[in-house]
Design an enzyme around this catalytic site. Structure first.
Site, PDB file in Angstrom:
ATOM      1  N   SER A  11       2.758  -4.731   5.732  1.00  0.00           N
ATOM      2  CA  SER A  11       3.222  -3.601   6.538  1.00  0.00           C
ATOM      3  C   SER A  11       2.690  -3.747   7.953  1.00  0.00           C
ATOM      4  O   SER A  11       1.467  -3.745   8.172  1.00  0.00           O
ATOM      5  CB  SER A  11       2.712  -2.285   5.950  1.00  0.00           C
ATOM      6  OG  SER A  11       2.794  -1.284   6.946  1.00  0.00           O
ATOM      7  N   HIS A  36       7.414  -5.533   6.106  1.00  0.00           N
ATOM      8  CA  HIS A  36       7.573  -4.112   5.759  1.00  0.00           C
ATOM      9  C   HIS A  36       7.433  -3.290   7.043  1.00  0.00           C
ATOM     10  O   HIS A  36       6.428  -3.381   7.746  1.00  0.00           O
ATOM     11  CB  HIS A  36       6.527  -3.710   4.722  1.00  0.00           C
ATOM     12  CG  HIS A  36       6.700  -2.314   4.203  1.00  0.00           C
ATOM     13  ND1 HIS A  36       7.659  -1.981   3.265  1.00  0.00           N
ATOM     14  CD2 HIS A  36       6.059  -1.164   4.500  1.00  0.00           C
ATOM     15  CE1 HIS A  36       7.590  -0.680   2.997  1.00  0.00           C
ATOM     16  NE2 HIS A  36       6.627  -0.163   3.744  1.00  0.00           N
ATOM     17  N   ASP A  38       7.488   0.347   8.685  1.00  0.00           N
ATOM     18  CA  ASP A  38       7.298   1.772   8.376  1.00  0.00           C
ATOM     19  C   ASP A  38       7.773   2.663   9.516  1.00  0.00           C
ATOM     20  O   ASP A  38       7.205   2.647  10.609  1.00  0.00           O
ATOM     21  CB  ASP A  38       5.814   2.048   8.121  1.00  0.00           C
ATOM     22  CG  ASP A  38       5.367   1.548   6.758  1.00  0.00           C
ATOM     23  OD1 ASP A  38       6.047   1.861   5.764  1.00  0.00           O
ATOM     24  OD2 ASP A  38       4.347   0.841   6.690  1.00  0.00           O
ATOM     25  N   MET A  40       8.193   6.397  10.847  1.00  0.00           N
ATOM     26  CA  MET A  40       7.686   7.769  10.642  1.00  0.00           C
ATOM     27  C   MET A  40       8.129   8.648  11.799  1.00  0.00           C
ATOM     28  O   MET A  40       8.135   8.206  12.950  1.00  0.00           O
ATOM     29  CB  MET A  40       6.164   7.755  10.565  1.00  0.00           C
ATOM     30  CG  MET A  40       5.614   6.818   9.497  1.00  0.00           C
ATOM     31  SD  MET A  40       3.841   6.978   9.353  1.00  0.00           S
ATOM     32  CE  MET A  40       3.471   5.629   8.215  1.00  0.00           C
ATOM     33  N   HIS A  69      11.287   0.976   5.689  1.00  0.00           N
ATOM     34  CA  HIS A  69      10.896   2.135   4.874  1.00  0.00           C
ATOM     35  C   HIS A  69      11.009   3.379   5.751  1.00  0.00           C
ATOM     36  O   HIS A  69      10.183   3.600   6.634  1.00  0.00           O
ATOM     37  CB  HIS A  69       9.441   1.901   4.388  1.00  0.00           C
ATOM     38  CG  HIS A  69       8.837   3.061   3.669  1.00  0.00           C
ATOM     39  ND1 HIS A  69       7.489   3.128   3.371  1.00  0.00           N
ATOM     40  CD2 HIS A  69       9.386   4.209   3.183  1.00  0.00           C
ATOM     41  CE1 HIS A  69       7.237   4.254   2.744  1.00  0.00           C
ATOM     42  NE2 HIS A  69       8.357   4.931   2.621  1.00  0.00           N
ATOM     43  N   MET A  71      10.583   6.990   6.569  1.00  0.00           N
ATOM     44  CA  MET A  71       9.890   8.246   6.257  1.00  0.00           C
ATOM     45  C   MET A  71      10.365   9.245   7.295  1.00  0.00           C
ATOM     46  O   MET A  71       9.633   9.623   8.218  1.00  0.00           O
ATOM     47  CB  MET A  71       8.374   8.025   6.316  1.00  0.00           C
ATOM     48  CG  MET A  71       7.853   7.217   5.133  1.00  0.00           C
ATOM     49  SD  MET A  71       6.216   6.513   5.419  1.00  0.00           S
ATOM     50  CE  MET A  71       6.674   4.966   6.196  1.00  0.00           C
ATOM     51  N   MET A 140       5.457   4.998  -4.097  1.00  0.00           N
ATOM     52  CA  MET A 140       4.308   5.182  -3.210  1.00  0.00           C
ATOM     53  C   MET A 140       3.058   5.368  -4.065  1.00  0.00           C
ATOM     54  O   MET A 140       3.045   6.183  -4.989  1.00  0.00           O
ATOM     55  CB  MET A 140       4.484   6.442  -2.340  1.00  0.00           C
ATOM     56  CG  MET A 140       5.576   6.373  -1.291  1.00  0.00           C
ATOM     57  SD  MET A 140       5.465   4.981  -0.158  1.00  0.00           S
ATOM     58  CE  MET A 140       3.888   5.280   0.644  1.00  0.00           C
ATOM     59  N   PHE A 146       0.150   7.276   6.569  1.00  0.00           N
ATOM     60  CA  PHE A 146      -0.952   6.525   7.174  1.00  0.00           C
ATOM     61  C   PHE A 146      -1.268   5.270   6.371  1.00  0.00           C
ATOM     62  O   PHE A 146      -1.115   5.278   5.144  1.00  0.00           O
ATOM     63  CB  PHE A 146      -2.217   7.399   7.239  1.00  0.00           C
ATOM     64  CG  PHE A 146      -1.991   8.682   7.986  1.00  0.00           C
ATOM     65  CD1 PHE A 146      -2.042   8.708   9.385  1.00  0.00           C
ATOM     66  CD2 PHE A 146      -1.661   9.843   7.307  1.00  0.00           C
ATOM     67  CE1 PHE A 146      -1.781   9.889  10.076  1.00  0.00           C
ATOM     68  CE2 PHE A 146      -1.398  11.028   7.992  1.00  0.00           C
ATOM     69  CZ  PHE A 146      -1.461  11.052   9.384  1.00  0.00           C
ATOM     70  N   ASP A 182       3.650   0.661  -2.732  1.00  0.00           N
ATOM     71  CA  ASP A 182       3.223   0.776  -1.330  1.00  0.00           C
ATOM     72  C   ASP A 182       2.034   1.722  -1.210  1.00  0.00           C
ATOM     73  O   ASP A 182       2.159   2.917  -1.488  1.00  0.00           O
ATOM     74  CB  ASP A 182       4.416   1.318  -0.513  1.00  0.00           C
ATOM     75  CG  ASP A 182       4.150   1.373   0.990  1.00  0.00           C
ATOM     76  OD1 ASP A 182       3.057   0.973   1.430  1.00  0.00           O
ATOM     77  OD2 ASP A 182       5.066   1.813   1.717  1.00  0.00           O
ATOM     78  N   GLY A 204      -0.731  -3.436   3.929  1.00  0.00           N
ATOM     79  CA  GLY A 204      -0.911  -3.288   5.373  1.00  0.00           C
ATOM     80  C   GLY A 204      -2.312  -3.668   5.783  1.00  0.00           C
ATOM     81  O   GLY A 204      -2.557  -4.769   6.308  1.00  0.00           O
TER      82      GLY A 204
END
Ligand code: DX5
Ligand code: ZN
Length: 229
Positions: A11, A36, A38, A40, A69, A71, A140, A146, A182, A204
């Protein structure tokens, strides 16, 4: 018995954001299977990260798939934007979409692999009726938002249940579905996570915390792959 195919998806949330091109090149050279990515939005999760422009910027630096991913809430408007920016896999949280089936279809119509992400307390029932539209299921093992949090152990039981669902689906002639996990994945817990049924592992802080001097990324990615079963 031959080992199942293990995929490691570092990540970039924990990468050096001032050097993202070099960071993604380094993880690909070190044996990463996916990047990966992320996303957000400070709405669905209390943090704000990166969007399609950054995906587009890193795309030419790697040939491995970019695993986006989401979010975010709502979901749909970002799907074509990420597809155009070079994403290969797009996953989203079902509670964040009003029409889950439509969002999954939208991802596939845009030429990407589609998946749902379930938070630690999100029921598995969300998978009912859409198994035929899933290329990947992401569980998850921390609450999203975070990097660097600890693995939540109840994920192991959930993984076993979802593994059985996928095996049954595939045995009945259904398409292949990856089972990704994850959050909090490390070299010292990946064996039990893999034994519970995961085949694709986001990592990550474990990867980027290793620093790449003296082959740090290669060492940790090999260690993760070797320790998985
Ligand atoms: C959390 C993100 C994860 C996170 C994982 O919301 O979805 O991908 O970066 O980080 P680690 O491996 O440090 O738990
Ligand atoms: Zn993630």
């Amino acid at each position: 018995m031959s080992k199942k195919q293990i995929r490691i998806a570092p990540s970039i949330l924990s990468a050096d954001f001032a050097n993202l091109g070099a960071e993604v090149r380094a993880i690909e050279a070190a044996g990463a299977d996916f990047v990966h990515f992320d996303v957000m939005d400070n709405h669905y999760v209390p943090n704000l990260t990166i969007g399609p422009l950054v995906c587009e910027a890193i795309r030419p630096h790697v040939s491995i798939p970019i695993d986006v991913h989401l979010m975010v809430e709502p979901v749909d408007a970002l799907i074509p934007m990420f597809a155009k920016a070079g994403a290969n896999i797009i996953t989203f949280h079902p509670e964040a979409s009003k029409h889950i089936d439509r969002s999954l279809q939208l991802i596939r119509d845009n030429g990407c692999k589609a998946g749902l992400v379930l938070n630690p307390a999100t029921p598995i029932d969300y998978l009912n009726h859409v198994m035929d539209k899933l290329d990947i299921i992401l569980l998850m093992s921390v609450n999203p938002g975070f990097g660097g949090q600890s693995f939540i152990n109840s994920t192991l039981d959930k993984l076993k249940i979802v593994r059985a669902l996928i095996d049954k689906h595939e045995a009945n002639g259904g398409q292949e579905i990856l089972l990704e996990v994850d959050g909090g994945v490390k070299a010292d817990n990946i064996a039990k996570i893999s034994a519970a049924g995961a085949d694709t592992f986001v990592a990550g802080s474990a990867v980027f915390g290793a620093k790449d001097d003296d082959g740090g990324y290669k060492n940790i990615i090999s260690q993760l792959k070797n320790n998985a079963i």
